[in-house]
Design an enzyme around this catalytic site. Structure first.
Site, PDB file in Angstrom:
ATOM      1  N   GLY A  94       0.835  -1.208   0.000  1.00 20.94           N
ATOM      2  CA  GLY A  94       0.000   0.000   0.000  1.00 20.94           C
ATOM      3  C   GLY A  94       0.859   1.244   0.000  1.00 20.94           C
ATOM      4  N   GLY A  96       2.662   3.757   1.384  1.00 17.83           N
ATOM      5  CA  GLY A  96       3.163   3.997   2.740  1.00 17.83           C
ATOM      6  C   GLY A  96       3.692   5.405   2.920  1.00 17.83           C
ATOM      7  N   ASP A 129       8.510   6.180   7.960  1.00 19.89           N
ATOM      8  CA  ASP A 129       8.167   7.527   8.432  1.00 19.89           C
ATOM      9  C   ASP A 129       7.271   8.286   7.456  1.00 19.89           C
ATOM     10  OD1 ASP A 129       9.920   8.013   6.394  1.00 19.89           O
ATOM     11  OD2 ASP A 129      11.403   9.096   7.599  1.00 19.89           O
ATOM     12  N   ARG A 180       3.918  13.405  -8.439  1.00 20.98           N
ATOM     13  CA  ARG A 180       4.022  12.457  -9.545  1.00 20.98           C
ATOM     14  C   ARG A 180       2.721  12.453 -10.340  1.00 20.98           C
ATOM     15  NH1 ARG A 180       6.362   6.590  -8.148  1.00 20.98           N
ATOM     16  NH2 ARG A 180       4.404   6.137  -7.103  1.00 20.98           N
ATOM     17  N   ASP A 256       4.390  -4.959  -7.316  1.00 25.74           N
ATOM     18  CA  ASP A 256       3.748  -3.694  -6.931  1.00 25.74           C
ATOM     19  C   ASP A 256       4.350  -2.521  -7.705  1.00 25.74           C
ATOM     20  OD1 ASP A 256       5.843  -4.725  -5.071  1.00 25.74           O
ATOM     21  OD2 ASP A 256       5.895  -2.643  -4.428  1.00 25.74           O
ATOM     22  N   ASN A 257       5.445  -2.762  -8.396  1.00 26.76           N
ATOM     23  CA  ASN A 257       6.065  -1.696  -9.185  1.00 26.76           C
ATOM     24  C   ASN A 257       5.861  -1.913 -10.682  1.00 26.76           C
ATOM     25  OD1 ASN A 257       6.967  -0.408  -6.879  1.00 26.76           O
ATOM     26  ND2 ASN A 257       8.912  -1.513  -6.866  1.00 26.76           N
TER      27      ASN A 257
HETATM   28  P1  AMP Z   1       9.097   0.860  -3.035  1.00 26.36           P
HETATM   29  O1  AMP Z   1      10.399   0.190  -2.739  1.00 26.36           O
HETATM   30  O2  AMP Z   1       9.203   2.327  -3.254  1.00 26.36           O
HETATM   31  O3  AMP Z   1       8.321   0.171  -4.094  1.00 26.36           O
HETATM   32  O4  AMP Z   1       8.253   0.757  -1.684  1.00 26.36           O
HETATM   33  C1  AMP Z   1       7.780  -0.467  -1.161  1.00 26.36           C
HETATM   34  C2  AMP Z   1       6.781  -0.204  -0.070  1.00 26.36           C
HETATM   35  O5  AMP Z   1       7.390   0.481   1.023  1.00 26.36           O
HETATM   36  C3  AMP Z   1       5.606   0.657  -0.479  1.00 26.36           C
HETATM   37  O6  AMP Z   1       4.491   0.176   0.204  1.00 26.36           O
HETATM   38  C4  AMP Z   1       6.007   2.034   0.019  1.00 26.36           C
HETATM   39  O7  AMP Z   1       4.900   2.875   0.220  1.00 26.36           O
HETATM   40  C5  AMP Z   1       6.699   1.683   1.316  1.00 26.36           C
HETATM   41  N1  AMP Z   1       7.660   2.711   1.760  1.00 26.36           N
HETATM   42  C6  AMP Z   1       8.858   3.014   1.217  1.00 26.36           C
HETATM   43  N2  AMP Z   1       9.470   4.000   1.907  1.00 26.36           N
HETATM   44  C7  AMP Z   1       8.654   4.327   2.932  1.00 26.36           C
HETATM   45  C8  AMP Z   1       8.706   5.263   4.018  1.00 26.36           C
HETATM   46  N3  AMP Z   1       9.741   6.069   4.187  1.00 26.36           N
HETATM   47  N4  AMP Z   1       7.651   5.299   4.858  1.00 26.36           N
HETATM   48  C9  AMP Z   1       6.604   4.493   4.722  1.00 26.36           C
HETATM   49  N5  AMP Z   1       6.494   3.593   3.738  1.00 26.36           N
HETATM   50  C10 AMP Z   1       7.495   3.496   2.844  1.00 26.36           C
HETATM   51 MG    MG Z   2       6.875   1.041  -5.206  1.00 19.10          MG
END
Ligand code: AMP
Ligand code: MG
Length: 491
Positions: A94, A96, A129, A180, A256-257
């Site tokens: 989700g 985050g 965070d 974005r 998810d990406n």
């Molecule tokens: P990503 O690696 O950007 O695809 O992120 C994977 C997951 O981690 C997604 O659910 C993001 O929303 C969550 N996420 C990444 N960085 C943070 C952060 N600093 N705080 C909260 N959620 C995060």
């Molecule tokens: Mg992502």
């Protein structure tokens, strides 16, 4: 029917269809305000194409919106729920640290997501965070805009605002929010989430929504959900081929990406390859090389198989038949990808028609590039301008033999040399966002508050096929180093 609100002075014209989907698909949450927002960069041409006033966005109120301190009229901020296979392991994720502000209806009538990234915690933040650091957000801005200019489907970057707050990583870093813009943020992982935790009617609602939003031409008389699968497969085959053709390594192709729209999404650990080597990996956490350059087409197929699994209940009432339909669709991916890739490679070599031996011509060149550690982008540039540089590859008898074969091949097509050269000019970029150039721009911006290096880089990257003299210095590969370039996720 939706009653559209009036367009605001800034040009916001929201119509939030996602917010009308079942409540389990998202959580309504407002951005967390930041201390002292400062606009770092605004994408003026993109703002204009969205129907937004540049001047209004630059005003104090406009910047507050881009920082998440003010909710523009008509927006209904929400965090999207999704799941995903991360490095092969299924988990709930989700948004985050991101929020969908809403869907902007552009003056051309297109519907695009406006999302704030780094806007604070959400119910999906887990231990995070909810924040983002300035460097990585500028990096996303630079690389996503470079991809767009290269002609590759991608989410776009509208703005980066510094928050005036520190984010705590290994050290304290300046915080930022990126805005974005995306055709949508529907992911393979969105379908996985609903298939796992939603009802069967939820799944159908999501699939109908994706069809309406991205594939409105799919007719009512077809097996619409099979068409959805096939269309997503087609778009991904075209997208991944384009990545391979420019040497782009996504770095974190978790399900998810992977966007249903066929846009490149999530610019975390991505980077462009210099020396041609299919095993190239930049991401610090990709120890096994799952997302290595040469593995990307295979991984895309794997992700699409997860998408097909999520859609199974919709494909056919009979499970065996559903599985058969899914397998048949998935088995098309490799061929589709390969055809896209080979036709792209032909254009990179100035070849306008098709011969069976073209594939071995391409493969032999790539094998030589790997063997002699040739720079991927610059090898094609040198072929385009017939300026074989003083490199190991170009000095070998193997290359001389290959060059003769290539020239003979060009001689067997009707198109003139000039036409062939023109095709190569528009297929081989003069500049890509080279890692050392991106780092240099970020260092200047983040450490010294000097954005001029980044602005110049962005300008050069906005015309990758111009082949103008001032671009020449940007095509220099990095100096050889013992320390491999490393990129990071979730920064
Ligand atoms: P990503 O690696 O950007 O695809 O992120 C994977 C997951 O981690 C997604 O659910 C993001 O929303 C969550 N996420 C990444 N960085 C943070 C952060 N600093 N705080 C909260 N959620 C995060
Ligand atoms: Mg992502």
């Amino acid at each position: 029917m939706t009653t559209r609100k009036e367009i605001t002075e800034t040009g916001w014209n929201f119509d939030n269809s996602y917010a009308r989907l079942p409540k389990s698909f998202f959580s309504s949450v407002n951005p967390t305000p930041v201390r002292s927002p400062k606009l770092i960069i605004l994408n003026e041409p993109l703002a204009a194409s969205l129907g937004l006033s540049v001047q209004a966005l630059q005003s104090e109120e406009g910047v507050e919106v881009l920082a998440g301190n003010r909710i523009p009229e008509g927006a209904s901020p929400l965090a999207q729920a999704y799941a995903g296979h991360q490095f092969g392991h299924f988990t709930m994720l989700g948004d985050g640290r991101a929020l969908l502000l809403g869907e902007q209806i552009t003056p051309q009538g297109q519907r695009v997501d406006i999302q704030l990234k780094g806007s604070g915690k959400t119910p999906y933040s887990r231990g995070g965070d909810g924040r983002a650091a300035l460097g990585p957000m500028l990096r996303e801005y630079i690389i996503s805009e470079a991809m767009h200019a290269l002609g590759i489907a991608t989410t776009r970057s509208l703005a980066v605002v510094a928050t005036g707050e520190a984010v705590i990583r290994e050290t304290d870093l300046p915080g930022a929010v990126l805005t974005r813009v995306a055709a949508s943020h529907l992911r393979v992982g969105t379908f996985q989430y609903v298939a796992n935790w939603g009802t069967s009617s939820d799944l159908q609602i999501l699939a109908d929504y994706a069809l309406q939003r991205h594939f409105p031409d799919v007719g009512a008389d077809e097996n619409r959900y099979l068409s959805l699968l096939q269309e997503v497969i087609k778009r991904q085959a075209a997208l991944i081929a384009k990545w391979q053709l420019v040497g782009f390594i996504h770095g974190v192709m978790n399900t998810d990406n992977m966007a249903i729209s066929g846009e490149t999404i999530d610019y975390g650990p991505c980077a462009f390859m210099d020396v041609y080597d299919p095993a190239t990996v930049f991401s610090s956490i990709d120890i096994q090389g799952r997302y290595a350059y040469g593995n990307q087409p295979y991984i895309a197929g794997w992700n699409l198989a997860r998408f097909a699994e999520a859609l199974l209940p919709l494909l056919h009432a009979d499970q065996d038949q559903a599985v058969k339909l899914a397998q048949d669709a998935i088995s098309e991916f490799a061929g589709l990808y390969h055809r896209n890739w080979l036709s792209g490679m032909r254009t990179k070599l100035g070849i306008c028609n098709e011969e069976v031996q073209d594939e071995s011509l391409v493969k032999d060149l790539l094998d030589m590039m790997q063997k002699y550690r040739a720079d991927y982008t610059n090898t094609f540039l040198a072929l385009t301008f017939d300026t074989p540089e003083d490199t190991v590859l170009f000095g070998t008898p193997e290359f001389a033999e290959w060059h003769e074969r290539w020239q003979a091949r060009l001689g067997r097509q009707q198109e003139s040399k000039a036409a062939s050269h023109q095709l190569m000019r528009t297929s081989n970029p003069a500049v890509i966002p080279r890692n050392h150039r991106v780092e240099e721009a970020l260092e200047s911006a983040v450490t010294h508050g000097d954005y001029s290096v980044m602005e110049r880089l962005l300008d050069v990257l906005s015309r990758p096929y111009a082949h103008s003299p001032e671009q020449a210095e940007y095509s220099t590969p990095p100096a050889p180093s013992n320390r491999p370039y490393r990129t990071f996720c979730g920064t």
